[in-house]
Design an enzyme around this catalytic site. Structure first.
Site, short mmCIF file in Angstrom:
data_model
loop_
_atom_site.label_atom_id
_atom_site.label_comp_id
_atom_site.label_asym_id
_atom_site.label_seq_id
_atom_site.Cartn_x
_atom_site.Cartn_y
_atom_site.Cartn_z
N ASP A 23 0.77 -1.20 0.01
CA ASP A 23 0.02 -0.03 0.01
C ASP A 23 0.77 1.28 0.13
OD1 ASP A 23 -1.96 1.60 0.13
OD2 ASP A 23 -3.02 0.94 2.08
N ASP A 43 -2.65 2.13 -6.06
CA ASP A 43 -1.49 2.23 -5.26
C ASP A 43 -1.62 0.96 -4.25
OD1 ASP A 43 -4.04 2.95 -3.95
OD2 ASP A 43 -3.09 4.29 -2.71
N GLU A 44 -2.11 0.07 -4.56
CA GLU A 44 -2.38 -1.05 -3.68
C GLU A 44 -2.47 -2.58 -4.62
OE1 GLU A 44 -5.48 -2.34 -0.14
OE2 GLU A 44 -6.03 -0.67 -1.37
#
Length: 471
Positions: A11, A105-106
């Site tokens: 993350d 983003d993960e």
């Protein structure tokens, strides 16, 4: 659930805000809020400095401004974030063929499938190297969780934030989860959490002690069974490399309701073109065209039309969206418009191209020569000139070089001239029609190769934390 901590969850830390801080030296260490800046805007991401004041994602922007009036408020730069995300995802895919992106983003990574890890020691090494590579390539930091399941890996990455790494050793999961609030478990949202609290269940240990039958009675069969398993630290969900895309869509929310029917029609055409560009970028086509209209009173209407076969032809999508709009009353004003395509396929139906060509040919025969349909102007181009200079966007001045917009209004635009690898830059103000000032593309955050330290942030040992250690 496997017996080694080889599921990795990454993350990126406050991704949008961190990217803005990395690209703008004057904002490093400062409160930064990224999101819609209009009266109906919401926070997309807040830096950790802004979170100290209580600002968080999905909060109305007006509330954020009250909590942190001195923060920097910036408009999202989607293409810039996607470029960084592509770099990060490439690093993940170098570790394993099984990468499951959840957002820009993960992502989850199955390290065992890529033979990047097989026990705790090798998993720690892989996670540590990944974080160092991300910093070297992008200049940004990400938090990593390592565990034997997806659920626990995500919990570990939350514990690692910001800029850390946590590994949960197999056999310690129940003890780790015991004192955590029930909201820690995936699938326990505010409503479920309140329902459990009213039943006297506030921690994961109390959920496990309540028993499966009680959870089924409280939450229903499917939900109760699933949450009981998670309370016992059981999660057998695999990392899925390809998540099926069910639809492609774009939408815009307008700061001021649109009442002009011609403007509404132009917006729908522009959104249709944007949707097709995204569709083609993904190598897809679709059969069903969907129009979404949110009116002045917050009522939302959705209309759809299914074609004979899948298409990625902008003419076909524009025409279908226009037909759908004809059946929608926009008299009172429109606050949101969207165009989407579903029923996706990885091919196009050739006869639809022929169909579109026949329609155009018929129009030419009936009405004489027809000009090509022009690219519709963006909303910003139809708005006052100041709106072209969005806070946070990149600009270039003929003499002063690269900078970014701090704000605009009253016929003026204020620019700070700095780059990711410069010091804090100076500020200048110009007329909005200054011929020496023009929009520019974002600069890369790191100008050196992936084998060197990042140009943003320090290098050195990557901190490793384990459950039970204070951070």
């Amino acid at each position: 659930m496997r017996n080694a901590p080889t599921i990795l969850h990454l993350d990126m830390d406050a991704f949008f805000a961190q990217a803005e801080q990395a690209s703008k030296p004057s904002l490093r260490g400062k409160a930064v809020v990224v999101g819609g800046l209009g009266p109906r805007g919401v926070v997309a991401t807040a830096s950790y400095e802004a979170r100290v004041f209580g600002v968080h994602s999905a909060m109305p922007m007006a509330q954020a401004r009250r909590l942190a009036p001195n923060a920097a408020y910036l408009v999202p730069r989607g293409a810039f974030y996607r470029r960084i995300s592509d770099q990060v995802m490439a690093l993940l895919r170098a570790l394993s063929p099984l990468v499951e992106p959840l957002s820009l983003d993960e992502a989850f990574v199955d390290l065992e499938a890529g033979e990047a890890a097989w026990d705790s020691e090798s998993a720690l090494l892989a996670g540590t190297r990944l974080r160092a590579d991300i910093r070297a390539v992008t200049g940004l930091t990400g938090s990593v969780g390592l565990a034997a399941s997806k659920m626990l890996a995500k919990i570990a990455s939350e514990q690692a934030k910001p800029d850390g790494l946590v590994l949960i050793e197999p056999g310690t999961e129940r003890a780790l989860l015991a004192s955590m609030p029930v909201r820690t478990l995936p699938g326990v949202g505010p409503a479920t959490g309140d329902h459990l609290r009213r039943a006297g269940i506030t921690t994961v240990e109390e959920m496990a002690e309540a028993g499966e039958d009680e959870l089924v009675r409280l939450l229903g069969k499917a939900h109760g069974h699933a949450l009981y398993a998670m309370a016992l630290a059981r999660d057998d969900r695999p990392v899925v490399a390809e998540r099926e895309t069910k639809s492609v869509s774009v939408e815009d929310t307008y700061d001021v309701d649109i009442h002009d029917r011609v403007r509404v029609e132009l917006e729908v055409q522009r959104l249709a073109d944007r949707c097709v560009r995204r569709l083609r970028g993904a190598g897809l086509s679709g059969r069903t065209i969907v129009l979404k209209v949110r009116r002045y009173d917050f009522s939302t209407l959705t209309r759809s039309e299914t074609l004979r076969g899948p298409t990625d032809d902008p003419v076909v999508v524009r025409e279908a969206a226009a037909r759908l709009l004809e059946a929608v009353d926009t008299t009172g004003g429109v606050r949101l418009l969207g165009v989407g395509v579903s029923g996706l396929a990885d091919f196009t139906q050739e006869d639809l191209f022929a169909q579109a060509a026949e329609v155009r040919a018929a129009e030419v025969r009936a009405d004489g020569p027809e000009d090509d349909v022009p690219e519709q102007p963006a909303v910003a181009e139809a708005a006052p000139a100041e709106h072209r200079w969005r806070p946070g966007f990149d600009v270039r001045h003929a003499e002063l070089g690269h900078g970014w917009v701090q704000g605009s209004g009253l016929g003026r635009v204020t620019v700070r001239f700095e780059t990711p690898d410069s010091g804090v830059g100076r500020v200048r103000t110009f007329r909005i029609d200054d011929p020496d000032l023009e929009p520019a593309d974002p600069l890369p955050l790191v100008r050196r190769g992936p084998d060197r330290p990042s140009a943003v942030g320090g290098a050195g040992e990557v901190p490793v934390a384990r459950p039970g250690n204070s951070r």
